[in-house]
Design a protein around this motif. Structure first.
Motif, PDB file in Angstrom:
ATOM      1  N   ASN A  66      27.673  44.964  42.332  1.00  0.00           N
ATOM      2  CA  ASN A  66      27.954  43.555  42.624  1.00  0.00           C
ATOM      3  C   ASN A  66      26.741  42.887  43.263  1.00  0.00           C
ATOM      4  OD1 ASN A  66      29.052  41.071  43.177  1.00  0.00           O
ATOM      5  ND2 ASN A  66      30.334  41.790  44.876  1.00  0.00           N
ATOM      6  N   HIS A  67      25.976  42.157  42.457  1.00  0.00           N
ATOM      7  CA  HIS A  67      24.848  41.371  42.966  1.00  0.00           C
ATOM      8  C   HIS A  67      25.162  39.869  42.960  1.00  0.00           C
ATOM      9  CE1 HIS A  67      21.556  44.624  42.081  1.00  0.00           C
ATOM     10  NE2 HIS A  67      22.447  44.991  42.998  1.00  0.00           N
ATOM     11  N   SER A  68      26.439  39.530  42.890  1.00  0.00           N
ATOM     12  CA  SER A  68      26.822  38.116  42.757  1.00  0.00           C
ATOM     13  C   SER A  68      26.624  37.329  44.043  1.00  0.00           C
ATOM     14  CB  SER A  68      28.284  38.007  42.316  1.00  0.00           C
ATOM     15  OG  SER A  68      29.151  38.472  43.342  1.00  0.00           O
ATOM     16  N   GLY A  69      26.659  38.009  45.172  1.00  0.00           N
ATOM     17  CA  GLY A  69      26.506  37.329  46.451  1.00  0.00           C
ATOM     18  C   GLY A  69      27.802  37.100  47.179  1.00  0.00           C
ATOM     19  N   GLY A  70      28.935  37.437  46.564  1.00  0.00           N
ATOM     20  CA  GLY A  70      30.224  37.249  47.207  1.00  0.00           C
ATOM     21  C   GLY A  70      31.190  38.337  46.824  1.00  0.00           C
ATOM     22  N   THR A  71      32.362  38.320  47.433  1.00  0.00           N
ATOM     23  CA  THR A  71      33.393  39.312  47.136  1.00  0.00           C
ATOM     24  C   THR A  71      34.078  38.948  45.824  1.00  0.00           C
ATOM     25  OG1 THR A  71      33.747  39.745  49.479  1.00  0.00           O
ATOM     26  CG2 THR A  71      35.514  40.370  47.968  1.00  0.00           C
ATOM     27  N   VAL A  72      34.182  39.922  44.912  1.00  0.00           N
ATOM     28  CA  VAL A  72      34.762  39.676  43.601  1.00  0.00           C
ATOM     29  C   VAL A  72      35.796  40.749  43.290  1.00  0.00           C
ATOM     30  CG1 VAL A  72      32.660  38.576  42.758  1.00  0.00           C
ATOM     31  CG2 VAL A  72      33.031  41.014  42.348  1.00  0.00           C
ATOM     32  N   THR A  73      36.589  40.481  42.279  1.00  0.00           N
ATOM     33  CA  THR A  73      37.550  41.458  41.765  1.00  0.00           C
ATOM     34  C   THR A  73      37.138  41.826  40.351  1.00  0.00           C
ATOM     35  OG1 THR A  73      39.351  40.559  43.111  1.00  0.00           O
ATOM     36  CG2 THR A  73      39.968  41.895  41.209  1.00  0.00           C
ATOM     37  N   PHE A  74      36.879  43.141  40.136  1.00  0.00           N
ATOM     38  CA  PHE A  74      36.471  43.616  38.811  1.00  0.00           C
ATOM     39  C   PHE A  74      37.679  44.265  38.146  1.00  0.00           C
ATOM     40  CE2 PHE A  74      34.670  46.600  35.783  1.00  0.00           C
ATOM     41  CZ  PHE A  74      33.729  45.805  35.144  1.00  0.00           C
ATOM     42  N   THR A  75      37.969  43.856  36.914  1.00  0.00           N
ATOM     43  CA  THR A  75      39.170  44.310  36.228  1.00  0.00           C
ATOM     44  C   THR A  75      38.833  44.776  34.829  1.00  0.00           C
ATOM     45  OG1 THR A  75      40.470  42.675  37.438  1.00  0.00           O
ATOM     46  CG2 THR A  75      41.502  43.683  35.532  1.00  0.00           C
ATOM     47  N   VAL A  76      39.369  45.937  34.458  1.00  0.00           N
ATOM     48  CA  VAL A  76      39.356  46.401  33.078  1.00  0.00           C
ATOM     49  C   VAL A  76      40.724  46.113  32.498  1.00  0.00           C
ATOM     50  CG1 VAL A  76      39.080  48.395  31.545  1.00  0.00           C
ATOM     51  CG2 VAL A  76      37.697  48.209  33.627  1.00  0.00           C
ATOM     52  N   ALA A  77      40.759  45.515  31.297  1.00  0.00           N
ATOM     53  CA  ALA A  77      42.030  45.101  30.702  1.00  0.00           C
ATOM     54  C   ALA A  77      43.025  46.256  30.689  1.00  0.00           C
ATOM     55  CB  ALA A  77      41.796  44.603  29.283  1.00  0.00           C
ATOM     56  N   GLY A  78      44.237  45.949  31.177  1.00  0.00           N
ATOM     57  CA  GLY A  78      45.285  46.951  31.192  1.00  0.00           C
ATOM     58  C   GLY A  78      45.337  47.767  32.450  1.00  0.00           C
ATOM     59  N   HIS A  79      44.431  47.530  33.384  1.00  0.00           N
ATOM     60  CA  HIS A  79      44.388  48.297  34.613  1.00  0.00           C
ATOM     61  C   HIS A  79      44.290  47.354  35.804  1.00  0.00           C
ATOM     62  CE1 HIS A  79      43.794  51.970  32.253  1.00  0.00           C
ATOM     63  NE2 HIS A  79      42.912  51.273  31.533  1.00  0.00           N
ATOM     64  N   ALA A  80      44.661  47.839  36.956  1.00  0.00           N
ATOM     65  CA  ALA A  80      44.604  47.038  38.173  1.00  0.00           C
ATOM     66  C   ALA A  80      43.149  46.747  38.546  1.00  0.00           C
ATOM     67  CB  ALA A  80      45.298  47.769  39.319  1.00  0.00           C
ATOM     68  N   GLY A  81      42.936  45.587  39.148  1.00  0.00           N
ATOM     69  CA  GLY A  81      41.589  45.207  39.529  1.00  0.00           C
ATOM     70  C   GLY A  81      41.104  45.941  40.762  1.00  0.00           C
TER      71      GLY A  81
END
Length: 379
Positions: A41-56
């Protein structure tokens, strides 16, 4: 020996299955193993990463984690919440190879947002770095998306600035800017007339406006503002009560005057009475001049001396921007010479505008009606 190896093999397979609880191998037997997505995560903020069909999975700034996915094409998304709305940072399709790692780097977010509130009763236009942006209805609040970095914000209504601010936007932050309703407004007065006018407010303050000119009263209190337009000599031209709106620009256009002026020059040896359309307008002493104000248009002018004899009767046209000049009287007569003459004999005048002239039998010129040649002149 074989009996002891079989339980160890089964235990190893169980441990391997426990390592990938969210994935199932092939429906029948053991299929290809899952692949791994290595997320940074180089976005600079807290994010949620999700793979389709699975919890983030939540990733803090600069955090790295691995997410297992089934072999084949997978849809992945990275999102974050700003001003109560879920925003998409990244959305892509990734082909996962069994048993291999796929690196994914979340790039820095380059969009910033600011909540702008138009806390006023007028519609407004947002300008960003001098360029027009979003339009706001009265009392509207809106989240505006801009590139990260420094921006000059300005909110205006009817060409008048309501507020301005220099703001540095950063990704994931939630800055707010409220522009409160001003308690004042402006009044633009336009003078389309070919004569200058004086503007007089209720407090008696005077401001001059040239012919075809204009002036602005800035910062007037909200409410009714009364102005009177007068000629430079003080005669009324127009007047209006304008409603001043908070943060707004009110327009007032001065209307043409409804009256003009007639200059009277008496050469009569007696005092005279001047009537316009049957209404007494003035009394002149012998050989005296005066000026009267009358409505624009045609009028019948009758001059009678103090003995009741008609000195002059004619039609004149009163114009708003020029002076009608009328001369009359018996310049060549003495009082004794006038006795015994009839009205028909003594009443004589020359109308220079129409070219018509009349003289009595003794050749005296008894009256002159002259239209002023001074266009737009002041009396």
């Amino acid at each position: 020996m074989k009996k002891r190896l079989l339980p160890l093999l089964l235990a190893a397979l169980a441990a391997l299955a426990a390592t990938f609880p969210q994935h199932a191998w092939a429906r029948n037997g053991y299929g290809p193993p899952p692949g791994r997505i290595l997320v940074t995560n180089h976005s600079g903020g807290t994010v949620t990463f999700t793979v389709a069909g699975h919890a983030g999975r939540t990733l803090a700034p600069w955090q790295t984690t691995d997410v297992y996915a089934s072999p084949g094409e997978n849809t992945v998304r990275a999102t974050y919440v700003q001003f109560g709305v879920e925003r998409t940072l990244m959305s892509d399709r990734i082909f996962v190879v069994p048993g291999r790692s796929i690196p994914v780097t979340l790039a820095p977010e380059n969009t910033g947002r600011v909540l702008v509130r138009n806390d006023g009763p007028v519609a407004a236009q947002l300008f960003v770095d001098g360029r027009p942006g979003a339009k706001f209805t009265p009392f509207e609040s809106r989240v505006v998306s801009l590139s990260v970095g420094r921006h000059a914000l300005l909110l205006a209504a009817d060409g008048r600035m309501l507020g301005s601010r220099d703001l540095t936007l950063r990704a994931f932050e939630e800055p707010q800017w409220t522009v409160s309703a001003p308690r004042t407004g402006d009044l633009l007065v336009q003078n389309p007339l070919p004569i200058p006018v004086q503007l007089v407010c209720d407090k008696g303050l005077v401001r001059s406006v040239a012919a075809y000119g204009q002036t602005t009263y800035a910062g007037l209190p909200v409410g009714t503002f009364r102005l009177t337009a007068r000629r430079l000599t003080g005669e009324l031209v127009d007047g209006a009560s304008s409603e001043i709106r908070a943060g707004g620009l009110t327009h007032w256009r001065v209307d043409p005057p409804s009256t003009g002026f007639v200059s009277l020059d008496s050469d009569h040896f007696l005092g005279v009475e001047v009537r316009l359309d049957g209404k007494r307008m003035a009394n002149l002493a012998p050989n005296a001049p005066t000026q009267i104000e009358a409505k624009v248009g045609w009028h019948e002018l009758v001059v009678t001396d103090e003995r009741g004899r008609v000195v002059l009767t004619t039609w004149i046209e009163v114009e708003p921007y020029s002076v009608e000049r009328v001369s009359f009287g018996y310049r060549g007569h003495t009082q004794a010479e006038g006795y015994g003459r009839t009205d028909r004999d003594s009443r004589s005048y020359r109308d220079t505008r129409s070219g018509r002239g009349h003289e009595d039998h003794d050749g005296h010129d008894h009256g002159t009606v002259v239209a002023s040649g001074e266009s737009c002149g002041m009396p």
